[in-house]
Motif scaffolding. Structure first.
Motif, PDB file in Angstrom:
ATOM      1  N   LEU A  89      -8.890   2.384  -7.459  1.00 33.48           N
ATOM      2  CA  LEU A  89      -8.267   2.205  -8.764  1.00 33.48           C
ATOM      3  C   LEU A  89      -8.725   3.286  -9.723  1.00 33.48           C
ATOM      4  CD1 LEU A  89      -9.009  -1.628  -9.023  1.00 33.48           C
ATOM      5  CD2 LEU A  89      -6.857  -0.587  -8.251  1.00 33.48           C
ATOM      6  N   GLU A  90      -7.787   3.946 -10.377  1.00 34.71           N
ATOM      7  CA  GLU A  90      -8.139   4.877 -11.445  1.00 34.71           C
ATOM      8  C   GLU A  90      -8.304   4.102 -12.749  1.00 34.71           C
ATOM      9  OE1 GLU A  90      -6.138   8.600 -11.994  1.00 34.71           O
ATOM     10  OE2 GLU A  90      -5.327   8.579  -9.953  1.00 34.71           O
ATOM     11  N   TRP A  91      -9.198   4.591 -13.604  1.00 30.09           N
ATOM     12  CA  TRP A  91      -9.436   3.908 -14.882  1.00 30.09           C
ATOM     13  C   TRP A  91      -8.157   3.841 -15.706  1.00 30.09           C
ATOM     14  CZ3 TRP A  91      -9.304   5.373 -20.116  1.00 30.09           C
ATOM     15  CH2 TRP A  91      -9.922   4.473 -21.012  1.00 30.09           C
ATOM     16  N   THR A  92      -7.334   4.877 -15.640  1.00 28.36           N
ATOM     17  CA  THR A  92      -6.123   4.929 -16.453  1.00 28.36           C
ATOM     18  C   THR A  92      -4.970   4.101 -15.887  1.00 28.36           C
ATOM     19  OG1 THR A  92      -5.557   6.989 -15.328  1.00 28.36           O
ATOM     20  CG2 THR A  92      -6.607   7.172 -17.485  1.00 28.36           C
ATOM     21  N   GLY A  93      -5.132   3.526 -14.699  1.00 24.22           N
ATOM     22  CA  GLY A  93      -4.111   2.643 -14.156  1.00 24.22           C
ATOM     23  C   GLY A  93      -3.577   2.961 -12.781  1.00 24.22           C
ATOM     24  N   PRO A  94      -3.508   4.226 -12.368  1.00 26.89           N
ATOM     25  CA  PRO A  94      -2.964   4.504 -11.039  1.00 26.89           C
ATOM     26  C   PRO A  94      -3.717   3.790  -9.903  1.00 26.89           C
ATOM     27  CG  PRO A  94      -3.000   6.515 -12.327  1.00 26.89           C
ATOM     28  CD  PRO A  94      -3.734   5.476 -13.129  1.00 26.89           C
ATOM     29  N   ILE A  95      -2.936   3.395  -8.890  1.00 33.43           N
ATOM     30  CA  ILE A  95      -3.471   2.779  -7.684  1.00 33.43           C
ATOM     31  C   ILE A  95      -3.401   3.815  -6.575  1.00 33.43           C
ATOM     32  CG2 ILE A  95      -3.110   0.972  -5.944  1.00 33.43           C
ATOM     33  CD1 ILE A  95      -1.678  -0.640  -8.213  1.00 33.43           C
ATOM     34  N   ARG A  96      -4.514   4.052  -5.909  1.00 31.37           N
ATOM     35  CA  ARG A  96      -4.559   5.049  -4.834  1.00 31.37           C
ATOM     36  C   ARG A  96      -4.733   4.359  -3.481  1.00 31.37           C
ATOM     37  NH1 ARG A  96      -5.388  10.600  -5.889  1.00 31.37           N
ATOM     38  NH2 ARG A  96      -5.337  11.074  -8.123  1.00 31.37           N
ATOM     39  N   VAL A  97      -3.910   4.759  -2.545  1.00 38.68           N
ATOM     40  CA  VAL A  97      -3.996   4.267  -1.168  1.00 38.68           C
ATOM     41  C   VAL A  97      -4.310   5.462  -0.280  1.00 38.68           C
ATOM     42  CG1 VAL A  97      -2.780   3.159   0.734  1.00 38.68           C
ATOM     43  CG2 VAL A  97      -2.406   2.360  -1.608  1.00 38.68           C
ATOM     44  N   ASN A  98      -5.417   5.389   0.423  1.00 34.87           N
ATOM     45  CA  ASN A  98      -5.893   6.508   1.255  1.00 34.87           C
ATOM     46  C   ASN A  98      -5.988   7.801   0.450  1.00 34.87           C
ATOM     47  OD1 ASN A  98      -6.158   4.860   3.492  1.00 34.87           O
ATOM     48  ND2 ASN A  98      -4.162   5.389   4.333  1.00 34.87           N
ATOM     49  N   GLY A  99      -6.389   7.672  -0.795  1.00 30.87           N
ATOM     50  CA  GLY A  99      -6.664   8.824  -1.642  1.00 30.87           C
ATOM     51  C   GLY A  99      -5.505   9.325  -2.471  1.00 30.87           C
ATOM     52  N   ALA A 100      -4.285   8.924  -2.166  1.00 32.39           N
ATOM     53  CA  ALA A 100      -3.116   9.408  -2.904  1.00 32.39           C
ATOM     54  C   ALA A 100      -2.541   8.296  -3.778  1.00 32.39           C
ATOM     55  CB  ALA A 100      -2.045   9.919  -1.944  1.00 32.39           C
ATOM     56  N   ARG A 101      -1.902   8.700  -4.855  1.00 33.22           N
ATOM     57  CA  ARG A 101      -1.332   7.715  -5.772  1.00 33.22           C
ATOM     58  C   ARG A 101      -0.129   7.027  -5.147  1.00 33.22           C
ATOM     59  NH1 ARG A 101      -1.770  10.309 -11.907  1.00 33.22           N
ATOM     60  NH2 ARG A 101      -3.995  10.834 -11.785  1.00 33.22           N
ATOM     61  N   CYS A 102      -0.160   5.679  -5.238  1.00 38.86           N
ATOM     62  CA  CYS A 102       0.876   4.878  -4.596  1.00 38.86           C
ATOM     63  C   CYS A 102       1.519   3.904  -5.582  1.00 38.86           C
ATOM     64  CB  CYS A 102       0.263   4.118  -3.425  1.00 38.86           C
ATOM     65  SG  CYS A 102       1.437   3.314  -2.328  1.00 38.86           S
TER      66      CYS A 102
END
Length: 234
Positions: A89-102
């Motif tokens: 989880l990025e602090w600003t909201g993005p969700i990362r799956v295996n390192g990339a934004r998903c």
């Protein structure tokens, strides 16, 4: 789609057409819908959902529901996806799956005053299920759930699991405060210890304070960026 199952104190409403569940949730919250309503939409290429809260604490404290919903999502996908799939989880909201934004998390409230108790607060998430383009290599920092070994993950089951895990974490937050959520979130946070830019500030992301505000260290001082800066406006 058959009716979904939600935890106690939650209920679901599917959003049809081109409507965005997050926008619908905010409008319904303004009209006084019950807390615990989950508005959702599942398409072939993406899914999204939004949960309505009726906080009883000032906004600065109620904002903890954003990372709480994020932790709930990670726990849900972590339980359904193959064990080698990582979710951060990025602090600003993005969700990362295996390192990339998903996908991403979003938040809006009836007020932007950190000391005021909002009439309502809505936290939503969006998740890309299928690649948006024909050549994923052109956007290596973006991915889709089904491109990361999760083709067998059922979106309806993921939505149910998100609601269930989020419900459990809300209960822990109510009983124990932010400490357990803070500890779980920190283990999932993306970019701690790395250089980042937030607004006009650039520095090292040290972590978060007790209200999940970002601690950003530059060459001169450590800045505290409140979580309320992530609020979307109508």
């Amino acid at each position: 789609m058959s009716a979904l199952s939600f935890p106690p104190m939650m209920s679901g409403q599917e959003v049809s057409g081109a409507d965005d569940p997050f926008s619908v949730a905010c409008v319904k919250a303004t009209m006084g819908c019950d807390a615990g309503m989950v508005f959702y939409r599942i398409d072939a290429d993406r899914m999204s959902a939004a949960l309505v809260f009726a906080p009883e604490v000032p906004l600065a404290d109620a904002m903890a529901m954003l990372p709480t919903c994020g932790v709930g999502f990670q726990n849900a996908l972590g339980a359904l996806a193959p064990p080698e799939v990582s979710v951060h989880l990025e602090w600003t909201g993005p969700i990362r799956v295996n390192g990339a934004r998903c996908g991403r998390l979003r938040v809006m409230a009836s007020t932007e005053d950190p000391q005021a108790t909002p009439d309502w607060l809505v936290v939503g998430f969006e998740l890309t299920l299928m690649p948006l383009g024909d050549d994923p290599g052109l956007t290596p920092d973006d991915t889709a759930l089904f491109s990361e070994g999760c083709a067998d993950v059922s979106p309806p089951l993921l939505l149910e699991a998100w609601a269930r895990h989020t419900y459990n974490w809300i209960a822990r937050w109510e009983d124990e405060g932010t400490k357990p959520v803070h500890a779980e979130w920190r283990g999932l946070a993306h970019g701690i210890g790395e250089e980042t830019t937030q607004g006009d500030l650039t520095g090292t992301f040290l972590g978060v304070d007790e209200q999940f505000g970002m601690l950003l260290r530059d060459t001169e001082t450590t800045h505290l960026i409140p979580l309320t800066t992530l609020l979307e406006t109508p």
